[in-house]
Scaffold this motif. Sequence first.
Motif, mmCIF file in Angstrom:
data_model
loop_
_atom_site.group_PDB
_atom_site.id
_atom_site.type_symbol
_atom_site.label_atom_id
_atom_site.label_comp_id
_atom_site.label_asym_id
_atom_site.label_seq_id
_atom_site.Cartn_x
_atom_site.Cartn_y
_atom_site.Cartn_z
ATOM 1 N N ARG A 52 19.072 -40.105 26.971
ATOM 2 C CA ARG A 52 19.324 -38.907 26.183
ATOM 3 C C ARG A 52 19.706 -37.738 27.094
ATOM 4 O O ARG A 52 19.372 -36.592 26.824
ATOM 5 N N GLU A 53 20.405 -38.017 28.169
ATOM 6 C CA GLU A 53 20.863 -36.930 29.019
ATOM 7 C C GLU A 53 21.861 -36.055 28.254
ATOM 8 O O GLU A 53 22.580 -36.531 27.397
ATOM 9 N N LYS A 54 21.878 -34.793 28.595
ATOM 10 C CA LYS A 54 22.820 -33.880 27.975
ATOM 11 C C LYS A 54 24.061 -33.827 28.845
ATOM 12 O O LYS A 54 24.068 -33.228 29.913
ATOM 13 N N ILE A 55 25.131 -34.467 28.401
ATOM 14 C CA ILE A 55 26.386 -34.515 29.143
ATOM 15 C C ILE A 55 27.281 -33.386 28.645
ATOM 16 O O ILE A 55 27.547 -33.293 27.441
ATOM 17 N N GLU A 56 27.745 -32.553 29.576
ATOM 18 C CA GLU A 56 28.479 -31.370 29.161
ATOM 19 C C GLU A 56 29.367 -30.864 30.290
ATOM 20 O O GLU A 56 29.265 -31.307 31.435
ATOM 21 N N HIS A 57 30.263 -29.924 29.937
ATOM 22 C CA HIS A 57 31.029 -29.192 30.937
ATOM 23 C C HIS A 57 30.204 -27.993 31.399
ATOM 24 O O HIS A 57 29.574 -27.313 30.585
ATOM 25 N N PHE A 58 30.199 -27.712 32.683
ATOM 26 C CA PHE A 58 29.487 -26.554 33.196
ATOM 27 C C PHE A 58 30.088 -26.147 34.540
ATOM 28 O O PHE A 58 30.826 -26.916 35.171
ATOM 29 N N ASP A 59 29.765 -24.919 34.942
ATOM 30 C CA ASP A 59 30.271 -24.378 36.199
ATOM 31 C C ASP A 59 29.332 -24.783 37.332
ATOM 32 O O ASP A 59 28.179 -24.342 37.377
ATOM 33 N N LEU A 60 29.826 -25.598 38.242
ATOM 34 C CA LEU A 60 29.016 -26.066 39.362
ATOM 35 C C LEU A 60 28.591 -24.901 40.247
ATOM 36 O O LEU A 60 27.482 -24.905 40.802
ATOM 37 N N GLY A 61 29.456 -23.896 40.381
ATOM 38 C CA GLY A 61 29.109 -22.736 41.195
ATOM 39 C C GLY A 61 27.878 -22.021 40.665
ATOM 40 O O GLY A 61 27.007 -21.591 41.437
ATOM 41 N N GLU A 62 27.764 -21.909 39.344
ATOM 42 C CA GLU A 62 26.595 -21.267 38.738
ATOM 43 C C GLU A 62 25.331 -22.079 38.986
ATOM 44 O O GLU A 62 24.253 -21.516 39.214
ATOM 45 N N VAL A 63 25.453 -23.403 38.936
ATOM 46 C CA VAL A 63 24.293 -24.264 39.204
ATOM 47 C C VAL A 63 23.813 -24.077 40.634
ATOM 48 O O VAL A 63 22.605 -23.960 40.895
ATOM 49 N N ILE A 64 24.743 -24.024 41.582
ATOM 50 C CA ILE A 64 24.369 -23.844 42.986
ATOM 51 C C ILE A 64 23.682 -22.496 43.192
ATOM 52 O O ILE A 64 22.653 -22.396 43.879
ATOM 53 N N GLU A 65 24.227 -21.447 42.586
ATOM 54 C CA GLU A 65 23.626 -20.112 42.712
ATOM 55 C C GLU A 65 22.202 -20.110 42.153
ATOM 56 O O GLU A 65 21.282 -19.517 42.736
#
Length: 281
Positions: free
Chosen positions: A134-147
């Motif tokens: 049940r992982e949530k697969i989505e588009h996201f900004d990798l830069g925001e995750v790193i920050e």
Amino acid sequence: MFRNVEIALASLYVTTTGILIAGIYYVHQVLGVEQWGIIAFLSLLITLIVGGVMARIAITPLREHFYHLERFSKETLHELNLPINTITANVQMLRKTHTDEKSLKRLERIEVASEMLKERYNELDYMIKKQSEREKIEHFDLGEVIEARLVFLRSLYPSVVWQVDIEPCDVYGDRIGLSKVIDNLIENGVKYSPKNPIITITLRNYTLSLCDQGMGMDEITLIHIYDRYYQSDSTMAGYGIGLNLVKRYCDRYAIALHISSKVNEGTCVKLEFKKREENGK
């Protein structure tokens, strides 16, 4: 519980074999069927039916075990969430009444420990969801995750010198899982850089590079780094399973993983993500 499964599987084998032999005897001797093709077909049919029924019976204890284990894990996670939030809320309240430097440092250590507990909570929650597909697969900004990860890691490792150069990068996958991958790679870099850790993080053109200037690895170690529980230095903290999980995540989401390293010079890990038009999403 597993003893019951063994008994059920043994019973399955014995019962299926007995019914098969009895069926062949009955069809050939009692009914007088001489066509062995028909006998073989009927034997296969009986085997499939009986085998299916017995397999269902045999797997029931195992299914119940994992159901109770999953429910217990969810209940435990729920119980952990309350004390973590309580600690965080009380630390924030104490900050308003304690202004001396010594008290603030103590509160900061409590806050960092609370954040570590929260990270473990999120990791357990992620693993349970992953097991349940049940992982949530989505588009996201990798830069925001790193920050976001750096906000936590900077407080956890105040002595580290961070050299960060990132740009917005839209990727597709499991945000929480990728956060764990980034945490693991950075923590490895810090852990194996015992003196004046310098961590360089670069995100350009869908390629994430995480490099350190630590002790590095030789060619033999590089061959085994993905082996579960392998550690090049048994005196260092950790469980030796991190890179195995990193590779599994990268394989799952078609991320090219490259690791280069030289002894006493450091290690550099590169993750190459597919561009949005390449993955068709």
